[in-house]
Design an enzyme around this catalytic site. Structure first.
Site, PDB file in Angstrom:
ATOM      1  N   ARG A   1      55.914  37.796  58.586  1.00 23.42           N
ATOM      2  CA  ARG A   1      54.632  37.422  59.203  1.00 23.42           C
ATOM      3  C   ARG A   1      53.619  36.989  58.147  1.00 23.42           C
ATOM      4  O   ARG A   1      52.765  36.138  58.407  1.00 23.42           O
ATOM      5  CB  ARG A   1      54.081  38.556  60.073  1.00 23.42           C
ATOM      6  CG  ARG A   1      52.901  38.113  60.929  1.00 23.42           C
ATOM      7  CD  ARG A   1      52.466  39.176  61.910  1.00 23.42           C
ATOM      8  NE  ARG A   1      53.179  39.149  63.166  1.00 23.42           N
ATOM      9  CZ  ARG A   1      52.771  38.498  64.257  1.00 23.42           C
ATOM     10  NH1 ARG A   1      51.667  37.767  64.213  1.00 23.42           N
ATOM     11  NH2 ARG A   1      53.452  38.563  65.375  1.00 23.42           N
TER      12      ARG A   1
ATOM     13  N   GLU B   1      44.732  42.770  66.821  1.00 22.67           N
ATOM     14  CA  GLU B   1      44.899  42.483  65.398  1.00 22.67           C
ATOM     15  C   GLU B   1      44.066  41.316  64.868  1.00 22.67           C
ATOM     16  O   GLU B   1      43.551  41.387  63.742  1.00 22.67           O
ATOM     17  CB  GLU B   1      46.378  42.214  65.096  1.00 22.67           C
ATOM     18  CG  GLU B   1      47.257  43.439  65.254  1.00 22.67           C
ATOM     19  CD  GLU B   1      48.730  43.092  65.141  1.00 22.67           C
ATOM     20  OE1 GLU B   1      49.374  43.561  64.188  1.00 22.67           O
ATOM     21  OE2 GLU B   1      49.229  42.344  66.004  1.00 22.67           O
TER      22      GLU B   1
END
Length: 789
Positions: A311, A744
């Protein structure tokens, strides 16, 4: 509809009065035993002798278990089966559990665990990134490399080139409620486990493995957590397995919770990274090619390091179109705590890398850093009609603005990320212009420069940073969710789904979804504990996807029941089912209406099922992580922040003076909860990059393992002026009520605080300050020295 309403958290009153029940508040059976781990005092070696006589003889001790006493699998890893619950003879980090104490009280277990006499043949630990690179100590065979375009040619032909490096530390989760678990043995070899976990099915799975039973013999229940932030996605496995094994061994309930020091010594943190970059760009600051080398310290076990590192690569572009890019990722194995999931899951590290590049380019060309960022944006999403301005949940929270037409956003064909995904929903051009105008960025930048010119020892800085964050699990099969909904004869509704509540308001949002599907008030909906016995095969509440997945699954279940009721009422009234409407706690049949409870009772007496399951899987995903190609995300959530700071050039101390945020929550299900999430995420992100510093000594001992030495942001560290607004526009993707994930993405808005500090330091001299993270007072002073030359 109950969605879109700014309703309070379902447990808000319980939280503020202290009545909310966590595992440590649960009444325990009188026979309950308590557990503690005996931990390693060295970072690497082999156990040659283990004298536990004093441990067994200690007051209150019932039993002591080692790896040889475990009946089945000695593993608590979420991935590679490389993480033994108790050491199998090898020691991998200082703080590793070696043996398990079972005692009558929590204090007795902790005291006894300190009495073990362990003899170890010590070896030289691998502690740093450089140590690991030199030893070729890594996960996977070598670095993972993704390439878009001809990077070398782009760099060679660029009008300007820069090289640099940024290091960023890890981060302790510091949830208010520490790790905790309680195992209750049942008859017929069954086990009920209460765990403070974001992943109940993972707990069920690991406990079943450890006990040597099928998963149907283990039930995991989670009512709430006192914070998680990713630290309870896999780190709770050890406690739950230990409790279950001890409960099976003794036949008595067993409970375990880490005290804060033990928690910080044992559990994983955010991955720390070092990113080297070389970038080529034109005279206006537009990137033509960039080469990133990301190195991350993964710790001793694989845990979730591979998807975290993936990621970070996926977000190496952040909001910027990179015509040519090479991203190289080293996943390095060290003798430190096994780094794990943390809010953003590698995304913040990747974003910080490209934001540093933007800041460095702006300094080199002496341009406004916000302008350089805008010039590199992806193409703005096409929109037929501009959105009109409107109010947020209060008059001070204006957020809606034109979604296209940015002066520096190109209007060209759809562009692709370095991993080949088309970016068709980019809206940061309009958001950026709206935010910069509403916070008077240009005027304040001039005011900062004037302040700095007239002050010798105090210097101000101001910075803008955006975020574009992909929403979905990158492990594609995790993008699924189930739900179970019951409607009772009196019209009350009981709802269960696979998501877990850790303070973020997931349960309230999903309850609002359920209420909206039935057209009733949300107080009719009872939110129940997450339970693997009700909804099986749950995915972790992570990747910001809790509401997206579980909200849709609940909506599907509710719709099935609602349609059954509608068919029944339509038959009784001899009308078509599509003429039945649910709204305002009523069921409308043409000009007639029934109370919702009355309609439910009619359905019940006509033998209509009022219970249903719902299942949802995210569509349109396709991802090959080895090639670095495909569509790993369903959509992007976006946001932007401007932060102003002041530093003391004599001490390095600093304060955040003001922050303005405009964040994209789609058509928000609950603006109050979403704004709260944005505020908290920003402060946590700023803490990661300013005050929070993890320090290991040369023996591998974590020295910052308590609140006395590890500094999370306090209430007084929040911005003095803190303006947060939501960009209130529906998600182009077909999510639940066209909302967007909020957990997030706003964490990365804290990056604006870091670059505001860099801007303040840059006012001290003519050279680029090369500020490193976390920007503690010591780092700020060092950067001031670099700026002055």
């Amino acid at each position: 509809m109950s969605v879109t309403k700014a309703l309070p958290h379902d447990a808000a009153k319980l939280h503020v009065t202290g009545a909310a029940r966590y595992i440590d508040d649960m009444p325990l059976p009188a026979s309950t035993l308590h557990l503690a781990f005996g931990m390693s005092e060295v970072a690497k070696g082999t156990i040659t002798a283990m004298d536990l006589g004093a441990v067994r003889a200690a007051d209150g001790v019932v039993a002591v278990l080692t790896a040889d006493d475990l009946p089945f699998a000695n593993d608590v890893s979420p991935s590679a089966h490389d993480e033994p619950l108790l050491s199998d003879g090898a020691i991998h980090y200082l703080g590793q559990p070696l043996f398990l104490v079972i005692a009558k009280t929590h204090l007795a277990a902790r005291k006894a665990a300190r009495l073990g006499q362990i003899t170890v043949a010590e070896e030289t630990p691998i502690l740093t990134l450089d140590d690991a690179l030199a030893a070729n100590s890594r996960f996977e065979d070598g670095p993972r490399i993704w390439i878009k375009g001809d990077v070398d040619a782009a760099l060679a032909g660029a009008a300007h080139r820069l090289q640099g490096r940024i290091e960023m530390g890890g981060q302790e989760h510091f949830y208010l409620e520490g790790q905790a678990a309680l195992a209750l043995p049942q008859d017929d070899a069954e086990m009920v486990v209460h765990s403070s976990t974001q992943h109940p099915t993972e707990i069920q799975h690991k406990v079943a493995e450890a006990l040597g039973v099928p998963m149907h013999d283990v039930r995991c229940e989670v009512r709430r957590m006192g914070g998680g932030f990713g630290g309870k996605e896999s780190q709770g496995n050890a406690l739950a397995v230990a409790c279950a094994v001890a409960a099976q061994f003794t036949g008595r309930p067993c409970k375990m919770r880490y005290d804060r020091d033990d928690d910080m010594m044992i559990t994983g943190k955010r991955h720390d990274f070092r990113i080297d970059y070389e970038v080529g760009f034109d005279p206006e600051g537009r990137i033509v090619g960039v080469d990133f080398t990301q190195a991350t310290r993964c710790g001793w076990a694989m845990d979730l390091s591979l998807p975290v590192a993936d990621r970070a690569m996926l977000h190496a572009d952040n909001a910027y179109h990179l015509p040519a890019a090479r991203i190289t990722s080293h996943r390095l194995k060290t003798n430190t705590q096994s780094a794990t999931a943390f809010r953003g899951f590698g995304g913040p590290q990747g974003v910080l890398g490209i934001e540093r590049v933007m800041d460095h380019i702006a300094a080199e060309l002496r341009l406004d850093p916000a302008l350089v960022r805008q010039r590199n944006y992806y193409a703005e999403m096409a929109q037929d009609q501009p959105a009109a301005p409107s109010e947020g949940i209060s008059g001070k929270k204006k957020g809606r603005g034109v979604r296209y037409g940015g002066a520096y956003s190109p209007k060209t064909a759809v562009q692709t990320t370095p991993y080949g995904m088309e970016v068709s929903d980019f809206i940061l051009g309009g958001m950026t212009e709206r935010l910069l105008q509403s916070c008077n960025y240009l005027q304040r930048r001039e005011a900062v420069q004037a302040f700095n010119a007239s002050h010798d020892y105090l210097k101000k800085g101001i910075a803008f940073s955006p975020v574009k964050f992909g929403i979905s699990f990158t492990l594609t099969h995790l993008n699924q969710a189930g739900a179970l909904v019951h409607v009772y004869q009196d019209g009350s509704i009981r709802m269960n789904h696979g998501g877990t509540e850790m303070g973020q308001g997931l349960f309230q949002k999903v309850a609002q979804v359920a209420a909206s599907r039935f057209g009733v008030s949300v107080d009719r909906v009872k939110i129940t504990a997450t339970d693997t016995g009700k909804v099986p095969n749950t995915s972790a509440t992570a990747a910001s996807s809790g509401t997206d997945l579980n909200g849709m699954a609940v909506a599907i279940a509710c719709d099935e029941i609602r349609d059954r009721i509608a068919a029944c009422i339509a038959g009784l009234h001899q009308v078509k089912a599509d003429q039945i409407r649910f709204a305002d706690d009523k069921v409308h049949v043409g000009d007639a209406e029934l109370d919702f409870a009355e309609a439910v009772m009619l359905a019940y007496v006509n033998r209509v099922s009022l219970s249903a399951t719902g299942y949802y899987k995210t569509p349109e995903l396709q991802w090959d992580r080895i090639k670095g190609d495909g569509r790993p995300f369903f959509y992007f959530a976006q946001g932007a922040a401007v932060t102003e700071v002041v530093i003391d050039t004599l001490t390095g101390e600093n304060r955040i003076l003001r922050t303005d945020i405009l964040h994209d929550a789609g058509a928000s299900l609950n603006p109050a909860l979403d704004i709260g999430q944005v505020e908290g995420a920003y402060v946590q992100g700023a803490g990661w990059l300013t005050t929070e510093e993890l320090v290991w000594d040369d023996k591998g001992r974590l020295r910052t393992h308590a609140p006395a030495t590890y500094k999370i942001p306090a209430c007084s560290d929040r911005p003095d002026i803190f303006n947060v607004a939501l960009w209130d526009q529906p998600n182009p993707a077909q999510t639940i009520y066209r909302s967007k994930a909020v957990g997030e993405p706003p964490f990365m808005l804290g990056i604006s605080a870091f670059f505001a500090l860099s801007d303040a330091v840059a006012a001290c001299g003519a050279l680029y300050p090369d500020l490193q993270a976390p920007a503690t007072a010591e780092q700020v002073l060092a950067a001031i020295g670099r700026a002055r030359g």
